[in-house]
Design a protein around this motif. Structure first.
Motif, short mmCIF file in Angstrom:
data_model
loop_
_atom_site.label_atom_id
_atom_site.label_comp_id
_atom_site.label_asym_id
_atom_site.label_seq_id
_atom_site.Cartn_x
_atom_site.Cartn_y
_atom_site.Cartn_z
N LEU A 2 7.12 16.45 -22.88
CA LEU A 2 6.16 16.75 -21.83
C LEU A 2 6.81 16.51 -20.47
N ASP A 3 6.36 17.24 -19.47
CA ASP A 3 6.69 16.89 -18.09
C ASP A 3 5.61 15.90 -17.63
N ALA A 4 6.04 14.77 -17.11
CA ALA A 4 5.12 13.69 -16.80
C ALA A 4 5.33 13.19 -15.38
N HIS A 5 4.23 12.82 -14.74
CA HIS A 5 4.25 12.32 -13.36
C HIS A 5 3.30 11.13 -13.27
N TYR A 56 16.81 9.77 -20.97
CA TYR A 56 15.76 9.16 -21.79
C TYR A 56 14.41 9.76 -21.44
N SER A 57 13.62 10.02 -22.47
CA SER A 57 12.21 10.36 -22.26
C SER A 57 11.39 9.11 -22.54
N TRP A 58 10.20 9.05 -21.94
CA TRP A 58 9.40 7.82 -21.99
C TRP A 58 7.95 8.11 -22.41
N PRO A 59 7.37 7.23 -23.24
CA PRO A 59 5.91 7.25 -23.42
C PRO A 59 5.26 6.90 -22.08
N PRO A 90 11.10 4.71 -25.79
CA PRO A 90 11.91 5.72 -25.10
C PRO A 90 12.85 6.42 -26.09
N VAL A 91 13.15 7.67 -25.83
CA VAL A 91 14.01 8.46 -26.70
C VAL A 91 15.23 8.93 -25.91
N ARG A 92 16.40 8.57 -26.38
CA ARG A 92 17.63 9.02 -25.74
C ARG A 92 17.92 10.45 -26.20
N PHE A 93 18.34 11.30 -25.28
CA PHE A 93 18.68 12.66 -25.65
C PHE A 93 19.84 13.16 -24.79
N GLY A 117 0.79 -1.22 0.00
CA GLY A 117 0.00 0.00 0.00
C GLY A 117 0.82 1.27 0.00
N GLY A 118 2.17 1.13 -0.02
CA GLY A 118 3.03 2.30 -0.06
C GLY A 118 2.94 3.02 -1.39
N LEU A 119 3.31 4.30 -1.40
CA LEU A 119 3.14 5.15 -2.58
C LEU A 119 4.48 5.37 -3.29
N PHE A 120 4.39 5.42 -4.61
CA PHE A 120 5.55 5.68 -5.46
C PHE A 120 5.19 6.78 -6.45
N LEU A 121 5.98 7.86 -6.46
CA LEU A 121 5.77 8.95 -7.41
C LEU A 121 7.03 9.09 -8.25
N VAL A 122 6.88 8.90 -9.56
CA VAL A 122 7.99 9.07 -10.48
C VAL A 122 7.67 10.21 -11.44
N SER A 123 8.60 11.13 -11.59
CA SER A 123 8.48 12.24 -12.53
C SER A 123 9.57 12.07 -13.59
N PHE A 124 9.22 12.40 -14.84
CA PHE A 124 10.13 12.11 -15.95
C PHE A 124 9.74 12.96 -17.15
N PHE A 125 10.56 12.90 -18.19
CA PHE A 125 10.23 13.56 -19.44
C PHE A 125 9.41 12.60 -20.29
N GLY A 126 8.24 13.07 -20.73
CA GLY A 126 7.35 12.23 -21.52
C GLY A 126 7.47 12.51 -23.00
N THR A 127 7.19 11.48 -23.79
CA THR A 127 7.21 11.62 -25.24
C THR A 127 5.94 11.00 -25.81
N ASP A 128 5.53 11.48 -26.97
CA ASP A 128 4.32 10.98 -27.61
C ASP A 128 4.57 9.73 -28.45
N GLY A 129 5.81 9.32 -28.60
CA GLY A 129 6.12 8.17 -29.43
C GLY A 129 5.80 6.85 -28.76
N GLN A 130 6.29 5.78 -29.36
CA GLN A 130 6.04 4.43 -28.85
C GLN A 130 7.22 3.87 -28.06
#
Length: 209
Positions: free
Chosen positions: A200-203, A167-170, A156-159, A141-154
């Protein structure tokens, strides 16, 4: 895994003071990220287990924010330079040098884990191992919050991140990896990019099953 981690550690050790100066505002200029961290802290408090890790804590600004939000927060970081800065800036809090795939925390000990843009440097093939370690240290029941760079592709994108390759992630793809690790995603926030790269900024907010 060791090679890229050594490179990332050295890169962050080289920018400690600059990095700390850029992020000293603790998200005052980032209302969406601030809201997600506030929600995360509230939900962790509701579990009754206030112990929370800020993994990849950098200079400790968000560890301090979690503490102010009522959590028994401590920080872990790969970079000894960042850990030293965090200890000097927040002497009342605990900070330790550690790798995210082998944290010095007992099984099922934590009410929450925050990974605020700290997993972005991990190659995609190594991310499942890191996520499994977060699940190991979380109580049911513990909580995990991950923030990352989001991408619209299918995929991950290395940059070229300003500090180290990243890496950004769908968002759906990363949510699937969380599910494979035993985390149930129940909230997500995507918002317009704050950088010239256009990501995108993604959470993603998830709960240990």
């Amino acid at each position: 895994m060791a090679n890229h981690q050594d490179e990332t550690r050295a890169a962050y050790d080289g920018v400690v003071e600059l990095y700390a100066s850029l992020f000293a505002d603790r998200l005052e200029t980032q209302p969406f990220g601030r809201a997600m961290i506030g929600t995360f802290a509230e939900l962790v408090r509701a579990t009754g287990n206030l112990r929370a890790a800020d993994v990849g804590c950098g200079p400790g600004h968000l560890t301090a924010m979690l503490h102010e939000l009522g959590l028994d927060a401590f920080g872990l970081d790969l970079s000894p330079g960042m850990v030293d800065h965090a200890r000097r800036s927040h002497p009342a809090l605990s900070f330790q040098e550690a790798r995210m795939e082998s944290m010095p925390i007992e099984d099922g000990a934590l009410g929450g884990v925050l990974a605020h843009y700290s997993m972005i440097h991990t190659p995609p093939e190594e991310l499942p191992e890191l996520l499994a370690e977060q699940v190991r240290v979380l109580a049911p029941g513990g909580l995990f919050l991950v923030s990352f760079f989001g991408t619209d592709g299918q995929e991950p994108v290395r940059f070229d991140h300003k500090v180290a390759p990243a890496y950004s992630w769908p968002t759906d793809r990363l949510a699937e990896l969380l599910a494979d690790a035993g985390l149930v995603s129940f909230a997500r926030l995507l918002h317009d990019p704050a950088s010239e790269r256009g990501f995108l900024d993604a959470h993603l907010l998830a709960r240990s099953s």
